[in-house]
Design an enzyme around this catalytic site. Structure first.
Site, short mmCIF file in Angstrom:
data_model
loop_
_atom_site.label_atom_id
_atom_site.label_comp_id
_atom_site.label_asym_id
_atom_site.label_seq_id
_atom_site.Cartn_x
_atom_site.Cartn_y
_atom_site.Cartn_z
N ARG A 237 0.83 -1.22 0.00
CA ARG A 237 0.00 0.00 0.00
C ARG A 237 0.86 1.26 0.00
O ARG A 237 0.54 2.25 0.66
CB ARG A 237 -0.95 0.04 1.21
CG ARG A 237 -1.92 -1.08 1.30
CD ARG A 237 -2.86 -1.16 0.09
NE ARG A 237 -3.57 -2.42 0.17
CZ ARG A 237 -3.12 -3.54 -0.39
NH1 ARG A 237 -2.02 -3.56 -1.12
NH2 ARG A 237 -3.79 -4.66 -0.27
N SER A 289 -11.22 -0.52 3.18
CA SER A 289 -10.52 -0.74 4.46
C SER A 289 -9.98 0.59 4.97
O SER A 289 -9.28 1.30 4.25
CB SER A 289 -9.35 -1.71 4.28
OG SER A 289 -9.87 -2.98 3.95
N GLU A 374 -5.23 3.80 6.11
CA GLU A 374 -5.00 3.53 4.68
C GLU A 374 -5.72 4.60 3.85
O GLU A 374 -5.25 5.02 2.80
CB GLU A 374 -5.54 2.13 4.33
CG GLU A 374 -5.29 1.75 2.89
CD GLU A 374 -5.67 0.31 2.58
OE1 GLU A 374 -5.58 -0.55 3.48
OE2 GLU A 374 -6.07 0.05 1.44
C1 LIG Z 1 -15.49 -0.89 -1.59
C2 LIG Z 1 -14.01 -0.62 -1.67
C3 LIG Z 1 -13.12 -1.68 -1.71
C4 LIG Z 1 -11.74 -1.44 -1.78
N1 LIG Z 1 -10.89 -2.50 -1.84
C5 LIG Z 1 -9.56 -2.28 -1.92
C6 LIG Z 1 -8.64 -3.38 -2.01
O1 LIG Z 1 -9.02 -4.55 -1.99
N2 LIG Z 1 -7.32 -3.09 -2.10
C7 LIG Z 1 -6.84 -1.80 -2.13
O2 LIG Z 1 -5.62 -1.60 -2.24
N3 LIG Z 1 -7.68 -0.76 -2.06
C8 LIG Z 1 -9.02 -0.95 -1.95
N4 LIG Z 1 -9.87 0.11 -1.88
C9 LIG Z 1 -9.34 1.49 -1.82
C10 LIG Z 1 -9.26 2.20 -3.20
O3 LIG Z 1 -10.24 1.71 -4.07
C11 LIG Z 1 -7.90 2.05 -3.84
O4 LIG Z 1 -6.90 2.56 -2.99
C12 LIG Z 1 -7.84 2.75 -5.21
O5 LIG Z 1 -6.74 2.27 -5.91
C13 LIG Z 1 -7.76 4.27 -5.12
O6 LIG Z 1 -7.83 4.81 -6.42
P1 LIG Z 1 -8.58 6.18 -6.73
O7 LIG Z 1 -8.40 6.49 -8.17
O8 LIG Z 1 -9.98 6.12 -6.25
O9 LIG Z 1 -7.72 7.19 -5.86
P2 LIG Z 1 -8.24 8.48 -5.07
O10 LIG Z 1 -9.05 8.04 -3.91
O11 LIG Z 1 -8.85 9.45 -6.00
O12 LIG Z 1 -6.86 9.08 -4.56
C14 LIG Z 1 -6.09 8.39 -3.61
C15 LIG Z 1 -4.69 9.01 -3.60
O13 LIG Z 1 -4.07 8.75 -4.85
C16 LIG Z 1 -3.60 9.96 -5.43
N5 LIG Z 1 -3.74 9.86 -6.88
C17 LIG Z 1 -4.85 9.53 -7.58
N6 LIG Z 1 -4.58 9.53 -8.90
C18 LIG Z 1 -3.28 9.87 -9.03
C19 LIG Z 1 -2.41 10.07 -10.14
N7 LIG Z 1 -2.84 9.93 -11.40
N8 LIG Z 1 -1.13 10.44 -9.90
C20 LIG Z 1 -0.68 10.61 -8.63
N9 LIG Z 1 -1.45 10.45 -7.55
C21 LIG Z 1 -2.74 10.08 -7.74
C22 LIG Z 1 -4.50 11.04 -4.86
O14 LIG Z 1 -3.87 12.32 -4.91
C23 LIG Z 1 -4.71 10.54 -3.45
O15 LIG Z 1 -3.65 10.94 -2.63
C24 LIG Z 1 -11.25 -0.11 -1.81
C25 LIG Z 1 -12.16 0.96 -1.77
C26 LIG Z 1 -13.52 0.72 -1.71
C27 LIG Z 1 -14.47 1.87 -1.70
#
Ligand SMILES: Cc1cc2nc3c(=O)[nH]c(=O)nc-3n(C[C@H](O)[C@H](O)[C@H](O)COP(=O)(O)OP(=O)(O)OC[C@H]3O[C@@H](n4cnc5c(N)ncnc54)[C@H](O)[C@@H]3O)c2cc1C
Length: 389
Positions: A237, A289, A374
């Site tokens: 992570r 999480s 996280e």
């Molecule tokens: C129901 C549910 C289940 C989930 N299950 C998991 C799981 O099994 N495993 C897991 O690891 N995570 C899980 N997550 C958490 C989440 O989905 C992941 O961490 C996901 O990869 C975040 O991506 P995002 O585009 O939504 O990022 P965001 O929430 O939009 O951003 C998160 C961070 O990433 C940065 N960021 C986003 N895009 C970029 C970019 N292009 N360049 C640089 N920085 C960037 C943002 O600035 C921020 O700091 C879950 C979430 C939910 C709601």
């Protein structure tokens, strides 16, 4: 009023009013209406002496707001939004407004937004799918740039994908081409860029291990660089981007030829497991999480496994502390998973922070270990994070 401020839309006028309301105290500025002057005389003042400094400060502030807006509009055009509610852009459905919001669909648009914000002295936040994010109830004072670069190009068993591409959509497109590797991630919401930032994963797999290289922009938008996966130091992570911010524009991922039926079956299986165990974020808003699992060297008191063999799940400790069903305001620990907080109705960021603080306290007191979040937090924290109940 609109023309005197030189502004073009009611939304922007709204921004202007809000700025005044929060930065200028009532009575600071001299009354300019006859009624106001009479009221001031009636209040016993011999003479209304306008506090010139305050007037000048207000003028300067309006001017600077206008010049920021003009710069942003000139560079980003009509798709720039003012006072955009961020709860529309997070899977938690929580978050106040961003002063400015722009969805960049190309690398050029994205770097232009970064450069303009830097020139205007505006803080910038880079948003992906908003699925790992808790946004302050007060929102964000600056420009939120959503990465909406959704390019997709296959090259044999490799795929070159825009960082704004939806992760599950990418998995489906790979499945359609008989390319295996990403099935484990089916059901992780959000964008490819967000997944790389936090090295998203599950079942002991993560996206970093499939990455060949990425292309990113520097935070000021001045340079675009391509770096091999090793540069990003993907770990549990975690990636280097958490300490040395860069904006991911695209990534090259290595997949492998596979049996289409087996790929399809694995995706369906992973989605089904999530349907049963996890909340469906569109119905029960959540950010997944809330806490990271424990470091590999941490061992559950009395447990048989040796340290370093696997991480103890944060959910296991939270479960033992009786966290399921705990509730603060509209935020509740999911009944089926002690490490997931759900928004069960009009939850605020303050509710979530208070609930998380209580969960951490219980684990600290029972196991002597500090859980690490996280979910990322954006914006100012409320002064009081103590649990209400
Ligand atoms: C129901 C549910 C289940 C989930 N299950 C998991 C799981 O099994 N495993 C897991 O690891 N995570 C899980 N997550 C958490 C989440 O989905 C992941 O961490 C996901 O990869 C975040 O991506 P995002 O585009 O939504 O990022 P965001 O929430 O939009 O951003 C998160 C961070 O990433 C940065 N960021 C986003 N895009 C970029 C970019 N292009 N360049 C640089 N920085 C960037 C943002 O600035 C921020 O700091 C879950 C979430 C939910 C709601």
């Amino acid at each position: 009023m609109i023309s005197s401020l030189g502004m073009g839309s009611p939304g922007l006028l709204g921004t202007c009013r809000w700025r005044r309301a929060t930065t200028i105290a009532p009575g600071d500025a001299p009354s300019t209406t006859a009624r106001g002057r009479r009221a001031a005389r009636g209040a016993g003042r011999a003479r209304v002496d306008p506090p010139r400094a305050m007037g000048e400060r207000r003028r300067a502030m309006l001017q600077s707001t206008r010049s920021v807006e003009e710069r942003l509009r000139r560079a980003l055009g009509d798709r720039l939004r003012a006072r955009e509610p961020l709860h529309h852009h997070t899977t938690f459905r929580i978050g106040g407004p961003a002063d400015w919001f722009f969805a960049a669909t190309t690398a050029d648009e994205l770097t232009r937004a970064l450069r303009t914000a830097r020139e205007a002295g505006l803080p910038v936040f880079l948003l992906g799918g908003g699925s790992n994010l808790l946004v302050s109830d007060a929102g964000f004072r600056g420009l939120v740039v959503r990465n909406a670069i959704e390019t997709l190009e296959f090259d044999g068993a490799a795929v070159h994908v825009g960082a704004g591409h939806d992760l599950l959509e990418l998995i489906y497109r790979c499945r359609d081409r008989g390319l295996a590797g990403l099935e484990f991630a089916a059901g992780i919401p959000g964008s490819v860029g967000g997944a790389l930032y936090g090295n998203a994963g599950c079942y002991g797999r993560d996206i970093g291990s499939l990455t060949i290289e990425c292309t990113h922009a520097t935070p000021d938008g001045a340079a675009v660089e391509t770096r091999p996966a090793s540069w990003y130091r993907f770990a549990y992570r975690d990636s280097r981007l958490k300490r040395e911010p860069r904006v991911l524009l695209s990534a090259l991922l290595q997949l492998a030829r596979g049996d289409p039926a087996a790929i399809r079956a694995e995706i369906e299986e992973k989605l089904e497991i999530r349907r049963v165990k996890h909340p469906q974020w569109r119905i029960e808003p959540t950010a997944g999480s809330y806490f990271k699992n424990l470091p590999p060297d941490w061992q559950m008191p009395g447990a048989k496994h040796s340290p370093g063999t696997r991480r103890v799940a944060a959910g296991q400790l939270l479960d033992e502390c009786g966290c399921r069903g705990l509730r603060v305001g509209g935020a509740m620990v999911y009944e089926k998973h002690a490490n997931i907080i759900v928004n069960v109705g009009h939850a605020t960021a303050a509710d979530v922070l208070a609930l998380a603080a209580e969960m951490k306290r219980r684990v600290r007191e029972r196991f002597g270990v500090e859980l690490e979040e996280e979910v990322m937090y954006l914006g100012e924290r409320p002064g009081d994070e103590r649990p209400r109940a």
